[in-house]
Design an enzyme around this catalytic site. Structure first.
Site, PDB file in Angstrom:
ATOM      1  N   ASP A   1      10.233  51.100   5.864  1.00 10.19           N
ATOM      2  CA  ASP A   1       9.960  50.402   7.123  1.00 10.19           C
ATOM      3  C   ASP A   1      11.223  50.276   7.974  1.00 10.19           C
ATOM      4  O   ASP A   1      12.329  50.227   7.445  1.00 10.19           O
ATOM      5  CB  ASP A   1       9.399  49.007   6.790  1.00 10.19           C
ATOM      6  CG  ASP A   1       8.725  48.378   7.993  1.00 10.19           C
ATOM      7  OD1 ASP A   1       8.341  49.112   8.932  1.00 10.19           O
ATOM      8  OD2 ASP A   1       8.583  47.149   8.004  1.00 10.19           O
ATOM      9  N   GLY A   2      10.989  50.200   9.284  1.00  9.19           N
ATOM     10  CA  GLY A   2      12.092  49.907  10.212  1.00  9.19           C
ATOM     11  C   GLY A   2      12.548  51.095  11.040  1.00  9.19           C
ATOM     12  O   GLY A   2      13.534  50.979  11.785  1.00  9.19           O
TER      13      GLY A   2
ATOM     14  N   HIS B   1      11.773  57.953  13.312  1.00 13.09           N
ATOM     15  CA  HIS B   1      11.006  58.646  12.266  1.00 13.09           C
ATOM     16  C   HIS B   1      11.755  59.904  11.809  1.00 13.09           C
ATOM     17  O   HIS B   1      11.766  60.236  10.626  1.00 13.09           O
ATOM     18  CB  HIS B   1       9.613  59.016  12.782  1.00 13.09           C
ATOM     19  CG  HIS B   1       8.771  57.806  13.107  1.00 13.09           C
ATOM     20  ND1 HIS B   1       8.679  56.733  12.261  1.00 13.09           N
ATOM     21  CD2 HIS B   1       7.993  57.500  14.181  1.00 13.09           C
ATOM     22  CE1 HIS B   1       7.886  55.809  12.784  1.00 13.09           C
ATOM     23  NE2 HIS B   1       7.471  56.246  13.959  1.00 13.09           N
TER      24      HIS B   1
ATOM     25  N   SER C   1       0.029  54.926   6.816  1.00 14.58           N
ATOM     26  CA  SER C   1      -1.090  54.150   6.261  1.00 14.58           C
ATOM     27  C   SER C   1      -2.362  54.420   7.065  1.00 14.58           C
ATOM     28  O   SER C   1      -2.295  54.920   8.196  1.00 14.58           O
ATOM     29  CB  SER C   1      -0.760  52.662   6.308  1.00 14.58           C
ATOM     30  OG  SER C   1      -0.866  52.179   7.618  1.00 14.58           O
TER      31      SER C   1
ATOM     32  N   GLY D   1      11.113  52.406  13.671  1.00 12.67           N
ATOM     33  CA  GLY D   1      10.923  52.117  15.097  1.00 12.67           C
ATOM     34  C   GLY D   1      12.007  51.175  15.606  1.00 12.67           C
ATOM     35  O   GLY D   1      12.628  51.414  16.650  1.00 12.67           O
ATOM     36  N   ARG D   2      12.296  50.107  14.833  1.00 12.81           N
ATOM     37  CA  ARG D   2      13.314  49.141  15.266  1.00 12.81           C
ATOM     38  C   ARG D   2      14.712  49.768  15.253  1.00 12.81           C
ATOM     39  O   ARG D   2      15.536  49.507  16.127  1.00 12.81           O
ATOM     40  CB  ARG D   2      13.262  47.888  14.377  1.00 12.81           C
ATOM     41  CG  ARG D   2      12.153  46.927  14.793  1.00 12.81           C
ATOM     42  CD  ARG D   2      11.850  45.926  13.727  1.00 12.81           C
ATOM     43  NE  ARG D   2      11.210  46.567  12.579  1.00 12.81           N
ATOM     44  CZ  ARG D   2      11.195  46.053  11.358  1.00 12.81           C
ATOM     45  NH1 ARG D   2      11.798  44.923  11.114  1.00 12.81           N
ATOM     46  NH2 ARG D   2      10.568  46.699  10.388  1.00 12.81           N
TER      47      ARG D   2
ATOM     48  N   ASN E   1      -2.019  52.950  10.323  1.00 13.21           N
ATOM     49  CA  ASN E   1      -1.086  53.514  11.302  1.00 13.21           C
ATOM     50  C   ASN E   1      -1.798  54.331  12.376  1.00 13.21           C
ATOM     51  O   ASN E   1      -1.209  54.650  13.416  1.00 13.21           O
ATOM     52  CB  ASN E   1      -0.016  54.379  10.611  1.00 13.21           C
ATOM     53  CG  ASN E   1       1.017  53.577   9.849  1.00 13.21           C
ATOM     54  OD1 ASN E   1       1.611  54.038   8.878  1.00 13.21           O
ATOM     55  ND2 ASN E   1       1.274  52.348  10.288  1.00 13.21           N
TER      56      ASN E   1
ATOM     57  N   ARG F   1      11.011  55.727  19.583  1.00 16.89           N
ATOM     58  CA  ARG F   1      10.594  55.448  18.193  1.00 16.89           C
ATOM     59  C   ARG F   1      10.586  56.730  17.348  1.00 16.89           C
ATOM     60  O   ARG F   1      10.916  56.717  16.166  1.00 16.89           O
ATOM     61  CB  ARG F   1       9.195  54.827  18.176  1.00 16.89           C
ATOM     62  CG  ARG F   1       9.140  53.409  18.747  1.00 16.89           C
ATOM     63  CD  ARG F   1       7.712  52.892  18.744  1.00 16.89           C
ATOM     64  NE  ARG F   1       7.139  52.889  17.412  1.00 16.89           N
ATOM     65  CZ  ARG F   1       7.382  51.947  16.495  1.00 16.89           C
ATOM     66  NH1 ARG F   1       8.134  50.930  16.796  1.00 16.89           N
ATOM     67  NH2 ARG F   1       6.836  52.024  15.300  1.00 16.89           N
TER      68      ARG F   1
HETATM   69  C1  FPP Z   1       7.516  52.574   9.232  1.00 12.21           C
HETATM   70  O1  FPP Z   1       8.433  52.266  10.258  1.00 12.21           O
HETATM   71  C2  FPP Z   1       7.535  53.993   9.012  1.00 12.21           C
HETATM   72  C3  FPP Z   1       6.460  54.823   9.185  1.00 12.21           C
HETATM   73  C4  FPP Z   1       5.137  54.373   9.651  1.00 12.21           C
HETATM   74  C5  FPP Z   1       6.612  56.259   8.970  1.00 12.21           C
HETATM   75  C6  FPP Z   1       7.427  56.662   7.776  1.00 12.21           C
HETATM   76  C7  FPP Z   1       7.682  58.075   7.928  1.00 12.21           C
HETATM   77  C8  FPP Z   1       8.826  58.718   7.689  1.00 12.21           C
HETATM   78  C9  FPP Z   1      10.027  58.115   7.071  1.00 12.21           C
HETATM   79  C10 FPP Z   1       8.837  60.125   8.099  1.00 12.21           C
HETATM   80  C11 FPP Z   1       9.040  61.116   7.035  1.00 12.21           C
HETATM   81  C12 FPP Z   1       8.085  61.189   5.966  1.00 12.21           C
HETATM   82  C13 FPP Z   1       7.952  62.308   5.214  1.00 12.21           C
HETATM   83  C14 FPP Z   1       6.997  62.294   4.086  1.00 12.21           C
HETATM   84  C15 FPP Z   1       8.707  63.548   5.501  1.00 12.21           C
HETATM   85  P1  FPP Z   1       7.877  51.627  11.577  1.00 12.21           P
HETATM   86  O2  FPP Z   1       7.551  52.697  12.540  1.00 12.21           O
HETATM   87  O3  FPP Z   1       6.733  50.705  11.270  1.00 12.21           O
HETATM   88  O4  FPP Z   1       9.111  50.813  12.060  1.00 12.21           O
HETATM   89  P2  FPP Z   1       9.093  49.414  12.827  1.00 12.21           P
HETATM   90  O5  FPP Z   1       8.483  48.409  11.870  1.00 12.21           O
HETATM   91  O6  FPP Z   1      10.544  49.183  13.049  1.00 12.21           O
HETATM   92  O7  FPP Z   1       8.318  49.600  14.084  1.00 12.21           O
END
Ligand code: FPP
Length: 245
Positions: free
Chosen positions: A13-14, A30, A58, A16-17, A61, A26
């Site tokens: 997680d994190g 990723h 998820s 986006g932030r 998502n 964002r």
């Molecule tokens: C959560 O951060 C992250 C995700 C929803 C995506 C996770 C995906 C990756 C790390 C990409 C690579 C994956 C593979 C399998 C190659 P968030 O977007 O919810 O962040 P935030 O809470 O700061 O908004």
């Protein structure tokens, strides 16, 4: 290292932030997160961890903007066909947990491709949760069990807390250590059945900054835990206070 977990789960997680705090889109977060996963998968394998399960996307998502969902799907395809494919050639078997519907055809093809190309690898398993929800998984498992009982394939008495694992998306050992980056302290519908005795490690660091030394700290924390599984065990002399960073 002593007391190495067999199965580590990561809620990445994190992203986006991480990006917003740097004035970036964002999607940049990723992209950085994907680079970190590539490093950690290799590192976990070198350390001798047998299974690494990561939460990539998820079922919930899909509520994000179409632009972000499309970006993530394209990024996943790129990683399955290129970057992770290279890492996986080194002995990592890639598998997936989640529902196939409503994933795009090109995403499914890339998933099937990397599964096929890595199926004989046996050093470490990278289980990628994609279009995954743990409650959905438990419901799907229950339906499969009901079906198998109806068809006479199994008896009701065959189902217990161990055999239930076989009906989950992947039949893997339980999660020993569950790491969540990015400040939040919740499970977000991730591996609820498999994490029944997991040690929980929450860290403020955003996933794109969670590198090998941070992973080591999580392993150190795990090594210091008293794993009692509901029984009684003497205090672990290595027991550490959980640190937040
Ligand atoms: C959560 O951060 C992250 C995700 C929803 C995506 C996770 C995906 C990756 C790390 C990409 C690579 C994956 C593979 C399998 C190659 P968030 O977007 O919810 O962040 P935030 O809470 O700061 O908004």
């Amino acid at each position: 290292m002593d007391n190495l977990p067999v199965h580590v789960g990561i809620i990445m997680d994190g992203n986006g932030r991480w990006a917003s705090e740097r004035g970036k889109k964002r999607s940049e977060g990723h992209k950085e997160g994907a680079k970190v996963l590539e490093k950690l998968a290799k590192y976990a394998k070198e350390k001798g961890i047998k299974v690494l399960t990561v939460y990539a996307f998820s079922t919930d998502n899909f509520k994000r903007s179409q632009e972000e969902v499309d970006y993530l799907m394209d990024l996943l395809i790129y990683y399955f066909n290129n970057k992770l494919d290279k890492v996986a050639k080194d002995g990592i078997k890639v598998i997936f947990s989640g529902r196939r519907e409503p994933l795009r055809e090109d995403v499914l093809e890339a998933m099937d491709g990397i599964v096929k190309r890595t199926k004989d690898n046996n050093k470490c398993i990278l289980n990628i949760c994609l279009n995954y929800g743990s409650q959905e998984e438990i419901v799907d498992a229950s339906l499969k069990i009901a079906n198998d009982i109806n068809m006479g394939i199994i008896n009701r008495e065959d189902i217990n807390r161990e055999t239930f694992f076989k009906y989950l998306y992947q039949d893997l050992p339980p999660i020993d250590l569950l790491i969540r980056t990015g400040k939040e302290h919740r499970l977000s519908n991730f591996m609820l059945y498999q994490s029944y005795y997991a040690e929980l490690y929450f860290v403020d660091t955003y996933f794109p900054d969670f590198l090998e030394p941070d992973f080591d700290k999580a392993l150190e924390y795990y090594a210091s835990c008293n794993r009692k599984f509901g029984g009684v065990k003497e205090d672990n002399p290595n027991r550490l206070k959980k640190k937040n960073n």
